[in-house]
Design an enzyme around this catalytic site. Structure first.
Site, short mmCIF file in Angstrom:
data_model
loop_
_atom_site.label_atom_id
_atom_site.label_comp_id
_atom_site.label_asym_id
_atom_site.label_seq_id
_atom_site.Cartn_x
_atom_site.Cartn_y
_atom_site.Cartn_z
N LYS A 172 42.31 64.73 5.34
CA LYS A 172 41.88 64.82 6.74
C LYS A 172 43.01 64.33 7.66
CE LYS A 172 39.59 60.31 6.23
NZ LYS A 172 38.31 59.66 5.91
N ARG A 216 27.03 54.61 8.86
CA ARG A 216 27.80 55.57 9.63
C ARG A 216 27.16 56.93 9.45
NH1 ARG A 216 34.25 56.31 8.67
NH2 ARG A 216 33.46 57.32 6.80
N TYR A 219 61.35 46.18 29.84
CA TYR A 219 60.27 46.03 30.83
C TYR A 219 59.72 44.61 30.83
CZ TYR A 219 59.80 51.10 31.56
OH TYR A 219 60.01 52.40 31.88
N MET A 227 58.28 53.88 26.09
CA MET A 227 57.66 55.13 25.63
C MET A 227 58.54 55.89 24.63
SD MET A 227 56.30 58.37 27.87
CE MET A 227 55.10 57.45 28.83
C1 PLP Z 1 38.47 58.88 4.78
C2 PLP Z 1 37.46 58.86 3.70
C3 PLP Z 1 37.86 58.67 2.36
C4 PLP Z 1 39.26 58.27 1.99
O1 PLP Z 1 39.41 56.89 2.24
P1 PLP Z 1 40.75 56.09 1.93
O2 PLP Z 1 40.39 54.68 2.24
O3 PLP Z 1 41.78 56.64 2.83
O4 PLP Z 1 41.06 56.32 0.50
C5 PLP Z 1 36.89 58.80 1.39
N1 PLP Z 1 35.60 59.07 1.71
C6 PLP Z 1 35.19 59.23 2.98
C7 PLP Z 1 33.76 59.49 3.27
C8 PLP Z 1 36.10 59.11 4.03
O5 PLP Z 1 35.69 59.22 5.30
#
Ligand code: PLP
Length: 396
Positions: free
Chosen positions: A61, A159, A280, A333
């Site tokens: 992802k 979640r 800055y 930046m």
């Molecule tokens: C992002 C995610 C993972 C991977 O998690 P890592 O800690 O990056 O290995 C696995 N399962 C779900 C549901 C996730 O959202």
């Protein structure tokens, strides 16, 4: 940086070979982000070995945690990875473009009235709510689509996911067969903390419900979960961060290889007198006659402002001419100042490369300076860098 769209390389396009174009673009780039695909694959193999006999998938992802989804997915598929997880249908489409035959799951689930966005590319939603499941069932009945879906069960993260009670309601359907569920999964909330009591609680809850989903593969462990032991590994593990070199066991040494190397250019060397303020706000004061290297990366490139230093606090380090040198003053930046006074004279010149990640500076170290985690450092990696994918095995 997309080399083809880089104006500095456009005039050369018609004159030079692609290799020469790439070399020219690299020579002109402000920063170079190198992704070591061999290290990525070695990390996947290590996780696979740790989890055997469970299958090792890959979470790709967020553009493969900032590393670039196409080259990452190709390299992992070539190494034998068969199942991939992304967050959204758009990400699934980008993954499918380079993964003709892999199983692809979409973690954020089914977007309302968009079943065909999944069917079109043969992606499977990870369903985390009963309404979503009902909608998916209607879509599958109406279209005859039988591509499969995962059921996400919440075991304490709060979640996504069905409650345990809701999941129990699906057991008769599972037992009746032909249920269209290809995976049952949950997600650990505290896996990077080996002794957190939440781990055992989530394991017990998931084990109970997963055993009722007879014949359906089960998955619980993310990167850190794999290292909690074989009880957490079930049928498929889902590592993300560890593939890209983030330490999945923050209480111990990092078992993974670094994957990301980031270099930026020194654009100017300047000498400042004792007592001058730098950057800055001017709240880093030269305590001696000081030599600064001005480096062409800043917070717009994902080098967070939280890595700044001032008279009271040391910030992040950068490697120049083989030596660690401290950031001087605020990160701006597009630029940062680095104190190179301790380097031998003329060791650093305009045009030299400064190493921001690599050479012993890990993503986790930088995250510590930025007040965040390695995940956020990776997913914030800037878009202005030239990207180089290094692999002995594919020759790319
Ligand atoms: C992002 C995610 C993972 C991977 O998690 P890592 O800690 O990056 O290995 C696995 N399962 C779900 C549901 C996730 O959202």
């Amino acid at each position: 940086m997309n080399i083809a769209s880089d104006p500095r390389s456009l005039s050369a396009d018609s004159l030079l070979s692609p290799e020469a174009n790439q070399a020219a673009a690299l020579a002109a780039a402000n920063g170079v982000l190198t992704i070591d695909l061999d290290a990525l694959v070695a990390n996947w193999r290590k996780l696979e070995k740790t989890a055997v006999p469970a299958e090792c998938s890959a979470v790709i992802k967020a553009n493969a945690y900032g590393c670039g989804v196409a080259p990452v997915a190709r390299a992992l598929a070539a190494a034998g990875c068969k199942t991939f997880f992304v967050a959204t249908p758009e990400e699934a489409a980008a993954a499918r473009a380079v993964l003709p035959s892999a199983i692809i799951y979409v973690l954020n689930g089914l977007i309302q009235n968009n079943g065909d966005a999944y069917a079109r590319i043969d992606a499977r939603p990870v369903i985390g709510d009963l309404n979503e499941l009902a909608e998916w069932d209607v879509f599958c009945r109406r279209t005859g689509w039988a591509g499969g879906a995962a059921i996400h069960i919440d075991t304490g993260m709060q979640r996504l996911g069905l409650t345990i009670t809701e999941a129990q309601g699906l057991i008769p359907r599972i037992h009746a067969g032909d249920h269209g569920i290809s995976l049952v999964m949950s997600h650990l909330a505290c896996a990077e903390n080996l002794h957190h009591p939440m781990n055992a609680r989530q394991l017990a809850a998931f084990r109970g419900i997963a055993s009722e989903f007879s014949g359906v593969p089960a998955s619980l462990a993310n990167s850190s979960g794999i290292f909690l032991g074989s009880a957490f590994q079930f049928d498929i593990v889902r590592p993300g961060a560890a593939l890209y070199g983030v330490n999945p066991t923050p209480e111990a040494d990092n078992p993974m290889l670094p994957v990301v190397d980031l270099k930026a250019r020194v654009v100017q060397i300047r000498d400042v007198e004792r007592g001058e303020g730098v950057g800055y706000g001017g709240n880093w004061t030269a305590r001696r006659p000081t030599r600064l290297a001005i480096v062409s990366a800043g917070y717009a490139d994902g080098y967070f402002r939280a890595g700044s230093s001032n008279d009271g606090t040391r910030g992040a380090d950068v490697i120049i001419a083989g030596k660690r040198c401290p950031v001087a003053g605020r990160i701006s930046m597009d630029l940062m100042a680095v104190d190179v006074t301790d380097l031998e004279r003329n060791m650093v010149r305009r045009g030299h490369q400064a190493t921001l990640i690599g050479g012993g500076i890990t993503v986790d170290e930088l995250a510590h300076h930025f007040g965040t985690i390695g995940y956020e450092v990776l997913t914030s990696l800037g878009t202005r860098y030239a990207r180089v994918y290094k692999s002995e095995t594919t020759g790319s």
